[in-house]
Design an enzyme around this catalytic site. Sequence first.
Site, PDB file in Angstrom:
ATOM      1  CG  ASP A  32      66.241 -30.921  61.185  1.00 53.26           C
ATOM      2  OD1 ASP A  32      66.785 -31.730  59.682  1.00 53.26           O
ATOM      3  OD2 ASP A  32      65.438 -30.074  61.723  1.00 53.26           O
ATOM      4  CD  GLU A  34      71.207 -38.695  62.576  1.00 52.14           C
ATOM      5  OE1 GLU A  34      71.907 -39.832  62.532  1.00 52.14           O
ATOM      6  OE2 GLU A  34      71.235 -38.057  61.321  1.00 52.14           O
ATOM      7  CE1 TYR A  35      73.149 -29.003  57.738  1.00 55.01           C
ATOM      8  CE2 TYR A  35      72.509 -27.128  59.884  1.00 55.01           C
ATOM      9  CZ  TYR A  35      73.306 -27.189  59.110  1.00 55.01           C
ATOM     10  OH  TYR A  35      73.955 -26.256  57.689  1.00 55.01           O
ATOM     11  CG  ASP A  36      70.569 -28.732  64.894  1.00 57.28           C
ATOM     12  OD1 ASP A  36      70.719 -27.922  63.873  1.00 57.28           O
ATOM     13  OD2 ASP A  36      69.544 -28.923  65.533  1.00 57.28           O
ATOM     14  CD  GLU A 112      63.201 -17.994  35.666  1.00 59.10           C
ATOM     15  OE1 GLU A 112      63.261 -16.638  37.414  1.00 59.10           O
ATOM     16  OE2 GLU A 112      64.398 -17.868  34.887  1.00 59.10           O
ATOM     17  CE  LYS A 114      58.255  -8.493  39.523  1.00 56.41           C
ATOM     18  NZ  LYS A 114      58.118  -8.173  41.027  1.00 56.41           N
ATOM     19  CG  ASP A 116      56.199  -9.916  47.158  1.00 53.65           C
ATOM     20  OD1 ASP A 116      56.791  -9.140  47.375  1.00 53.65           O
ATOM     21  OD2 ASP A 116      54.792 -10.696  47.497  1.00 53.65           O
ATOM     22  NE  ARG A 135      66.329  -3.288  41.239  1.00 59.45           N
ATOM     23  CZ  ARG A 135      65.755  -2.252  41.215  1.00 59.45           C
ATOM     24  NH1 ARG A 135      65.687  -1.294  42.455  1.00 59.45           N
ATOM     25  NH2 ARG A 135      66.226  -1.974  40.027  1.00 59.45           N
ATOM     26  CD  GLU A 171      63.475 -11.345  44.972  1.00 57.93           C
ATOM     27  OE1 GLU A 171      64.089 -11.268  44.150  1.00 57.93           O
ATOM     28  OE2 GLU A 171      62.417 -10.142  45.586  1.00 57.93           O
ATOM     29  CE1 TYR A 221      63.610 -21.654  46.883  1.00 55.41           C
ATOM     30  CE2 TYR A 221      63.543 -19.390  48.232  1.00 55.41           C
ATOM     31  CZ  TYR A 221      63.275 -21.062  48.880  1.00 55.41           C
ATOM     32  OH  TYR A 221      62.428 -21.048  49.777  1.00 55.41           O
ATOM     33  CE  LYS A 288      63.594 -14.151  34.322  1.00 58.23           C
ATOM     34  NZ  LYS A 288      64.664 -14.741  35.063  1.00 58.23           N
ATOM     35  CE  LYS A 312      54.844  -6.718  40.124  1.00 53.50           C
ATOM     36  NZ  LYS A 312      53.978  -4.991  40.212  1.00 53.50           N
ATOM     37  CB  CYS A 406      40.437  -9.913  81.296  1.00 54.09           C
ATOM     38  SG  CYS A 406      39.758 -11.763  80.028  1.00 54.09           S
ATOM     39  CB  CYS A 409      38.184 -13.581  83.504  1.00 56.22           C
ATOM     40  SG  CYS A 409      39.483 -12.608  83.950  1.00 56.22           S
ATOM     41  CB  CYS A 424      43.629 -10.924  81.178  1.00 56.62           C
ATOM     42  SG  CYS A 424      42.920 -11.806  82.199  1.00 56.62           S
ATOM     43  CB  CYS A 430      41.516 -15.090  82.539  1.00 53.51           C
ATOM     44  SG  CYS A 430      40.826 -14.745  80.901  1.00 53.51           S
TER      45      CYS A 430
END
Length: 675
Positions: A32, A34-36, A112, A114, A116, A135, A171, A221, A288, A312, A406, A409, A424, A430
Amino acid sequence: MMNVVTQMRQLIQLIAKHNHAYYVMDQPSITDNEYDQLFHQLKDLEQQYPEYVQVDTPTNKVGGEALAKFTTVTHAVPMLSLGNVFNQDDLFAFARRVEERLPNQKVQYDVELKLDGLAISVWYEKGILVRGVTRGDGETGEDITQNVKTIRNLPKFLHGDVPELLEVRGEVLMPKQGFEKLNATNEAKGEKTFANPRNAAAGSLRQLDPEVAASRPLAFYAYGIAQCEPAHPLETMHESLQWLTTLGFEIAERQFLCASIEEVQEKYEKIQAERPNLLVEIDGMVIKVDNLKQQQQLGFLSREPRWATAYKFPAVAAVTDVENIDWQVGRTGALTPVARLKPVLVGGVTVSNVTLHNIGEIQRLDVRVGDQISVYRTGDVIPKVERVWTELRNTDLPRTKLPSHCPVCESPVVMPKDEALARCSGGLYCAAQRIEAIRHFVSRKAMDIDGLGDRWVESLLHLDLLKDVSDIYHLHNHRETLLGIEKMGEKSVQNLFDAVEKSKETTLARFIYALGIRGVGETTARMLANTFQTLDALRKANLDALKKTPDVGDITAEWILDFFKAKHNIEVVDRLLEVGIVWDAPTASTRQPLNGESWVLTGTLSHCTRDQATQMLQALGARVSGSVSSKTKCLVAGEKAGSKLEKAKKLEIKVLSEQAFLDLMQQYGQNLPTE
Ligand code: IVH
């Protein structure tokens, strides 16, 4: 030197290659970090040569300003919705309707997840991402191209056999892990948290400022192709999705091909069981017809395809009683309300607690002890409140209020106007905040007790030797007990005692910082020390005086006041002073409030020369540098400030106008020579 454009193109291609390896092949080829580095290298080049920024850059700096509002776009192919089935009988009836319309044909089903999240449509011209649209109502949506471009796993340009035009549907959502991290960070910062990943994704896509969307862990996706010119030879849904992955898209983590509707039912049950382990939230399966010609034969009935349906998952919710509402105190002092419930089974799991997040959420729901509420569980196991049955409330139950003290305490609970979370105020005292308070107190920039690392702190807390930070200075009374701790020999115990002793000689700024007052970082602590000169003066300061201190904002001023108002904090501070913590009284020559800071001057200054500004800064201990970097503390921007100002803004470095700078200098007693 290599041509800038060539360099940019190389970086863009490398980043795309690694994105593909990471997101599509699931085989990261670099770390990560190296990617950055690649990413930042590209960003730096783009900042230096904005005129050469490439249209397909993954940094999305093309036209990256915030929009006033989104523009509306008409979908070339409407984005339709799906019919629903909720049980096996409905599912089988769906299959009968399909198979009756396809006599003597074998039907296979593509099953597939669904997802959300939110449906979007993405357009590619000659393989380059040119547009993203929500959409909306299915006929028209909003142009969210800028935000869509910030989704890391969405290809900005396609690989391989690239068509002239491709419109892909899919989605956008926030994977569970990213969602939890986002909420945890927001909560720690006292900012708004999201109720579920769907809301978080929707909120992020609706941001007019793409920088905000870019900071959110969104993912895309693909699940269908709306248009492809010239047409690509594809026969089934499965082939279509596979082809999309070769172009660079990611598809959902599960997909099945079923030869019968009975097999579809089996997969549905299997996925329901696996649901908690999935990376993303799903609310069912989409079934489908796999063959695309058969899909065409089946066509649509009004706004829904006959060849697909959503199966569903049953809602897992139950009604139960709120027996109590407790307030938990976190390590940073934040108070979180938790409803204690009469235990109830929700989708096979007993639920007896549910978080109510914060006082704002309690007020929104108007939940009270004695109420009946519906709790539900989505894919994960964490239950949530669906609704409060206020209409079933038969007696006048008292409203739920934020506790004034609190529960751990008994220090006063405080909540500045613009904050979402109550806290608090007994930070030093505390028990819930003890471990954080101690870690902070001993840290390098605070009291710098380097012999007291995390392992020590944990053991000492375990032995109940640290009730608050002042107990650190009484540890020498427990030499024998400390020697009894596993792996703590004579030497480490002596090192600890030496470090504790040494820390007693400190500075007022360090001491203030070590107290861990909310909002008081190292610089603010230094400003407070310089402004008030003595701890006593700071303790007695009123809100106005605090607000006038450089670097102290209105909310921080309130936190400081609340800290010194809490009796318990004062007791701990007094105990610390009793053990002999001392600092030199500040003298004129030690007043270097900007000691070690790096400042940059840019643009035209009209009330002083650069030399004068530099001299004043140096007199206060700052270094004046010629270029802005992440190490820059502050930029003074005069008229016509250019690229340095841009860079400082991007790096979120503090910028002062010339007037604000001169005011600050005056507060520090640096006056311009009068001619
Ligand atoms: S296909 C013609 N596949 O479900 C219908 N939709 O109720 C094309 N959704 O708005 C939709 N996962 O947001 C399809 N694997 C999937 C899906 C999926 C989630 C959503 C989508 C759509 C809604 C339809």
